[in-house]
Design an enzyme around this catalytic site. Structure first.
Site: not given
Length: 464
Positions: A53, A56, A113
């Protein structure tokens, strides 16, 4: 006394760092000074790794760029597509045709997230997540992140989605330098959306003094990742940890690095700067944890010398739905190409239909067989008619000898395939019943025999 305490603090932090290195598995780490770019700590900073993640962060960088250029506004409402709604956890639980503002999507990514929020932003900016990933990679290379390659907006596992600790630290630095007006969003610890409060999952923000935020990440392949920034007494540090074996381990690595950085004991790293470091990635990403499914590249890395090991797919053969009789027809096969997949050779075979000239030859054979059948039937009829004619001639000879007149009606073949018989007055009934049949025309020899027989009859009557 203060000097002794200071020395003890340094020794304790250094000892903890050494113990953690000895007790934990392989990981990558990097700590830099955000103001100067100097490297304060480094461990396999150019090793290729799965970002999870942390991807991101790049999604948010693209969003901030769109906001600054005017393509997006914070209060713009974004429609949720079915593709975004199908994203796995972690997510907000957005449904198809729902809407979310740009600002809420940013906060959902930072605090929770949220995969669905990341896809919604990507689709709005580039039209599709696939096109957004292409733009992400292009922008990353423009920033100097040559070890990074993105395949989606979320960081969900993908074989080709890779990064390095160097690239993540550089990206965090560029976010702070290029978009200082949006940088405070990373300090958010909660989100209020649709009447519900979502608490943040980044424990570094909640537990480390002077923490300014950034992003966590986790997959089975990457392990536990963390990008963090903190500011103490006007000094801002940016740290990256990739590949922790547990969530607690990654935070402990980051706390220890930050303590050493703020204690100003960088040692031999003072001569390094993030802008002068090597920007190319090294090796293949390690698969950190035992969960999940290892990607194909983990096995393909053993064939790095092959120039075509990156080919990872073969087109599936189509299954046609024809009658069962068509399946039994023989087909000729012809190999058209060969490719290598993870070091193994794969042959693609194309089924070719029967050539045209072969079909024509088969048709000619059928025509020849039909003609031969016709000729054989004609010869059989001719032989049968010749036998009949021989029998009638023999009978006429016998009748001539006995002095009786015999009239014969039989089938015979002429040049037109039919015969005929002109009956006498005595045999009209026989002739009328013989219509629509073939008739036999006697030859001249049989006629003369019949006439002589009639004359002999008449002569016997006159004598009597």
């Amino acid at each position: 006394m203060k000097i002794v305490k200071h020395i003890l603090l340094i020794l304790t932090a250094t000892g903890l760092m050494l113990i953690s290195h000895a007790a934990t598995a392989r990981h990558a780490a990097l700590l830099i000074d955000a103001d100067s770019g100097n490297v304060l700590y480094e461990l396999e900073a150019n090793q290729s790794w799965y970002p999870a993640s942390l991807t991101k962060l790049m999604t948010l960088y693209m969003t901030f760029s769109a906001l600054e250029s005017g393509r997006l506004r914070l209060n713009d409402q974004l429609n949720v597509s079915s593709h975004a709604a199908r994203q796995p956890t972690s997510k907000l639980g957005l449904r198809t045709w729902d809407s979310i503002s740009v600002e809420d999507a940013i906060l959902a990514i930072i605090t929770r997230s949220a995969n669905d929020a990341a896809v919604v932003l990507g689709e709005r900016i580039a039209g599709s997540e696939q096109q957004f990933a292409i733009q992400m990679t292009s922008t990353a290379h423009t920033l100097g992140m040559y070890g990074s390659h993105f395949m989606n907006a979320t960081g969900l596992p993908h074989d080709w989605q890779t990064t390095t600790a160097h690239d993540m630290a550089l990206l965090a630095l560029k976010v702070k330098q290029n978009f200082p007006q949006y940088y405070p969003y990373f300090a958010a610890d909660s989100l209020y959306f649709n009447g519900r409060e979502y608490r943040g999952i980044n424990k570094f923000v909640a537990n480390y003094p002077g923490a300014e935020g950034m992003k966590t990440g986790y997959t089975c392949g990457s392990g536990y990742n963390l990008v963090a920034s903190a500011n103490q007494y006007g000094k801002r540090l940016i740290g990256v940890v990739l590949g922790g074996k547990s969530s607690a381990e990654r935070y402990q690595h980051m706390f220890t690095m930050m303590d050493i950085g703020f204690s100003d004991q960088s040692g031999s790293y003072r001569s390094k700067n993030i802008n002068t470091m090597s920007k190319n990635s090294v090796g293949t990403p390690p698969y950190q944890l035992s969960c999940g499914h290892r990607p194909s590249s983990h096995y393909a890395s053993r064939h790095e010398d092959d120039d075509d090991h990156h080919v990872r797919y073969v087109a599936k053969t189509s299954h046609s739905r024809f009658h069962a009789a068509s399946i039994s027809r023989p087909e000729s096969t012809r190999a058209i190409t060969k490719i290598r997949i993870a070091g193994k050779t794969k042959t693609i075979v194309k089924h070719a239909s029967e050539p045209k000239h072969a079909a024509k030859s088969n048709k000619n054979r059928r025509n020849v067989s039909k003609k031969s059948a016709k000729t054989t039937s004609k010869t059989k009829v001719a032989t049968a008619s010749s036998k009949i004619s021989k029998k009638t001639a023999a009978k006429s000879k016998q009748s001539a000898k006995s002095g009786k007149t015999t009239q014969v009606v039989a089938k015979a073949s002429s040049s037109h395939g039919k015969g005929y018989y002109a009956p006498t007055s005595k045999d009209k009934k026989t002739a009328s019943s013989a219509k629509n049949k073939s008739y036999y025309k006697p030859d001249s020899s049989s006629k003369t025999v019949a006439k002589s027989a009639v004359k002999s009859k008449r002569s016997t009557k006159t004598k009597s």
